[in-house]
Design an enzyme around this catalytic site. Structure first.
Site, PDB file in Angstrom:
ATOM      1  N   HIS A   9       0.854  -1.192   0.000  1.00 56.12           N
ATOM      2  CA  HIS A   9       0.000   0.000   0.000  1.00 56.12           C
ATOM      3  C   HIS A   9       0.885   1.234   0.000  1.00 56.12           C
ATOM      4  CE1 HIS A   9      -3.244  -2.709   1.889  1.00 56.12           C
ATOM      5  NE2 HIS A   9      -3.537  -2.517   0.602  1.00 56.12           N
ATOM      6  N   ALA A  10       0.630   2.109  -0.956  1.00 62.64           N
ATOM      7  CA  ALA A  10       1.578   3.189  -1.258  1.00 62.64           C
ATOM      8  C   ALA A  10       1.848   4.127  -0.081  1.00 62.64           C
ATOM      9  CB  ALA A  10       1.042   4.006  -2.442  1.00 62.64           C
ATOM     10  N   ARG A  11       0.827   4.468   0.674  1.00 60.95           N
ATOM     11  CA  ARG A  11       0.968   5.509   1.689  1.00 60.95           C
ATOM     12  C   ARG A  11       1.629   5.006   2.972  1.00 60.95           C
ATOM     13  NH1 ARG A  11      -5.524   6.341   2.750  1.00 60.95           N
ATOM     14  NH2 ARG A  11      -6.035   4.247   3.516  1.00 60.95           N
ATOM     15  N   GLU A  12       1.881   3.717   3.061  1.00 58.64           N
ATOM     16  CA  GLU A  12       2.440   3.144   4.297  1.00 58.64           C
ATOM     17  C   GLU A  12       3.961   3.170   4.227  1.00 58.64           C
ATOM     18  OE1 GLU A  12       0.291  -0.591   4.447  1.00 58.64           O
ATOM     19  OE2 GLU A  12      -1.623   0.481   4.339  1.00 58.64           O
ATOM     20  N   ARG A  22      -3.356   4.764  -1.908  1.00 63.53           N
ATOM     21  CA  ARG A  22      -3.212   3.404  -1.367  1.00 63.53           C
ATOM     22  C   ARG A  22      -2.945   2.356  -2.454  1.00 63.53           C
ATOM     23  NH1 ARG A  22      -5.648  -0.064   2.876  1.00 63.53           N
ATOM     24  NH2 ARG A  22      -6.569  -1.905   1.924  1.00 63.53           N
ATOM     25  N   ASN A  68      -3.545  -5.645  -2.166  1.00 62.76           N
ATOM     26  CA  ASN A  68      -3.723  -6.680  -1.150  1.00 62.76           C
ATOM     27  C   ASN A  68      -5.129  -7.268  -1.186  1.00 62.76           C
ATOM     28  OD1 ASN A  68      -2.202  -8.162   0.714  1.00 62.76           O
ATOM     29  ND2 ASN A  68      -3.094  -7.082   2.458  1.00 62.76           N
ATOM     30  N   ARG A  69      -5.813  -7.077  -2.296  1.00 61.46           N
ATOM     31  CA  ARG A  69      -7.109  -7.718  -2.542  1.00 61.46           C
ATOM     32  C   ARG A  69      -7.103  -8.401  -3.915  1.00 61.46           C
ATOM     33  NH1 ARG A  69      -7.090  -5.871   1.816  1.00 61.46           N
ATOM     34  NH2 ARG A  69      -8.755  -4.830   3.003  1.00 61.46           N
ATOM     35  N   HIS A  96       3.097  -3.663   6.524  1.00 55.95           N
ATOM     36  CA  HIS A  96       2.083  -2.631   6.313  1.00 55.95           C
ATOM     37  C   HIS A  96       2.091  -1.672   7.501  1.00 55.95           C
ATOM     38  CE1 HIS A  96      -0.178  -4.823   3.065  1.00 55.95           C
ATOM     39  NE2 HIS A  96       0.431  -5.848   3.625  1.00 55.95           N
ATOM     40  N   ALA A  97       1.202  -0.726   7.476  1.00 53.78           N
ATOM     41  CA  ALA A  97       0.956   0.173   8.609  1.00 53.78           C
ATOM     42  C   ALA A  97      -0.489   0.684   8.458  1.00 53.78           C
ATOM     43  CB  ALA A  97       1.938   1.339   8.596  1.00 53.78           C
ATOM     44  N   TYR A  98      -1.182   1.157   9.468  1.00 52.76           N
ATOM     45  CA  TYR A  98      -0.679   1.169  10.818  1.00 52.76           C
ATOM     46  C   TYR A  98      -1.677   0.434  11.713  1.00 52.76           C
ATOM     47  CZ  TYR A  98      -4.200   4.913  11.096  1.00 52.76           C
ATOM     48  OH  TYR A  98      -5.381   5.625  11.015  1.00 52.76           O
ATOM     49  N   TYR A 101      -9.574  -7.586  10.568  1.00 54.62           N
ATOM     50  CA  TYR A 101     -10.893  -7.769   9.954  1.00 54.62           C
ATOM     51  C   TYR A 101     -10.765  -8.791   8.821  1.00 54.62           C
ATOM     52  CZ  TYR A 101      -8.655  -3.879   7.418  1.00 54.62           C
ATOM     53  OH  TYR A 101      -7.738  -3.051   6.795  1.00 54.62           O
ATOM     54  N   GLU A 137       1.620  -5.129  10.857  1.00 54.69           N
ATOM     55  CA  GLU A 137       1.094  -3.772  10.779  1.00 54.69           C
ATOM     56  C   GLU A 137       1.944  -2.958  11.766  1.00 54.69           C
ATOM     57  OE1 GLU A 137      -1.335  -2.298   9.053  1.00 54.69           O
ATOM     58  OE2 GLU A 137      -2.361  -3.991   8.100  1.00 54.69           O
TER      59      GLU A 137
END
Lengths: 309, 99
Positions: A68-71, A126, A143-144, A196-198, A248, A270
């Site tokens: 995910h780009a923003r992490e 993301r 990631n999906r 990943h984060a967060y 989740y 995470e």
């Protein structure tokens, strides 16, 4: 040089790739860089193979960051891991054992297009940056997009949603490239770790259903010990458990796919924090975050080497 | 300004709906205001008790906060101004580089 590169700041994609090239040229005894394909926008997908070269059979661990780009803390950790391996290989018996007995495939930035976009345009992007002509929105949640209960619960069929699963599994060239590599090498890849984060969690399968994995005992034990040693560094609490119940339910994740495809030990971290800074984790927290995570990753690796079948 | 100052006035707000009804209305308004969800990754995960972090653009924050006050949904502002936070971090980095 290794000592001149600043591991306590976030780096652009170009800087990270230059760094990878540099290490490939200067540390050929422990590092080999190669490309597994091209991104949607034509960027090379670089991976570092880390470990002492050996003609003997060696098992491997796959580590990827930046799905995910923003992490941004993810790629920062991947770089930190490589730095620690190179700097402490001779002085740290644990690291020496890891480098001697295993190969580590490190992919510092999986979603290269998205990461570049988050540096230049939208800090909170993301997804990937793919575009289908009939849809108004760009990008797929990398990631999906894996072929494991694809586009079921926790994923969206709508192209404008942040959890868009894509038009079909492995539609994203980045996902396809990694999947192809893991399929080809699955016989000797023993563990898969994704960063990943967060949320401050250490997760294991399944994400897509509420069910215990067959090798739950060893995986749970590894996770418990990892978060315990992580906590011992700075007192930071990480939750751990199956992703479906700890975080989740989500379908199409890389961790579940890797597990389903025969890699027996798969985890998703995470990293920090739990929301005070969120994706904007300050650079001064890169060092403590990576230090504690490094301890956890080393612990998991050794646990899997010694204690798990 | 970083990112052409696009995040000026944007906020990051933490919400925790207490009931199913609150969760439902929260999802509805978040969808209408086109918030950027920080956690969880999808509005479909939001239910009673879910810790929900939303990045709301500056032109939507007033409406969201007014809604939360009216519905008495507890909230906390995690980041008051995203642009300021980004610029501050960038400024610290520049200072470190100069040093």
């Amino acid at each position: 040089s290794l000592s001149e590169y600043n591991y306590e700041v976030y780096h652009s994609l170009e800087e990270i790739q230059n760094w990878m090239h540099h290490l490939n040229n200067t540390h050929s005894g422990l590092i080999h860089m190669f490309s597994i394909g091209k991104s949607y926008e034509g960027r090379s997908l670089f991976v570092l193979k880390l470990g002492r070269r050996s003609r003997a059979y060696k098992r491997a661990v796959w580590i990827d960051c930046g799905i995910h780009a923003r992490e941004w803390i993810g790629p920062a950790f991947c770089q930190w891991f490589v730095k620690e391996a190179l700097l402490t290989y001779r002085s740290d018996p644990t690291m020496r054992k890891m480098m001697n007995h295993l190969y580590f495939y490190i992919m510092p930035v999986l979603n290269v297009d998205g990461y570049h976009f988050s540096w230049t345009n939208d800090r909170f992007w993301r997804k990937t940056r793919s575009k289908r002509s009939k849809f108004p929105c760009r990008g797929v949640d990398a990631n999906r997009n894996w072929k494991v209960k694809w586009c079921d619960e926790g994923a969206s069929m709508h192209p404008c949603d942040d959890t868009y699963c894509g038009p079909f599994p492995e539609s994203e060239p980045e996902v396809k490239a990694v999947a192809n590599f893991l399929r080809k090498h699955k016989k000797h890849i023993r563990a898969y770790l994704s960063f990943h984060a967060y949320a401050q969690m250490l997760l294991y399968p399944y994400s897509y259903k509420y069910e215990a994995i067959p090798n739950f005992n060893c995986v749970e034990s590894a996770a418990y010990k990892a978060v315990s040693v992580l906590y011992s560094v700075y007192g930071v609490l990480y939750k751990y458990g199956p992703a479906s119940s700890t975080l989740y339910v989500s379908s199409g994740s890389s961790m579940d796919w890797a597990y389903k495809n025969g890699i027996p030990y798969t985890f998703a971290f995470e990293l920090r924090d739990t929301g005070h800074f969120g994706f904007l984790l300050p650079e001064m927290l890169i060092k403590p975050t990576c230090t504690e995570t490094m301890v956890a990753v080393k612990n998991i690796t050794l646990h899997l080497l010694k204690k798990c079948p | 300004h970083l990112y052409s100052n696009r995040y000026a006035g944007d906020k990051v707000i933490r919400l925790v709906p207490n009931t199913k009804e609150e969760a439902y209305t929260l999802k509805k308004i978040c969808h209408q205001l086109k918030v950027d969800l920080w956690q969880p990754s999808s509005l479909s995960y939001v239910s009673e008790g879910t810790v929900t972090d939303v990045h709301i653009p500056h032109n939507g924050s007033r409406a969201l906060l007014a809604f939360l006050e009216e519905a008495t949904i507890p909230y906390k502002i995690l980041i008051e101004d995203l642009q300021n936070t980004l610029e501050k971090e960038n400024s610290l980095q520049a200072q470190r580089n100069r040093r």
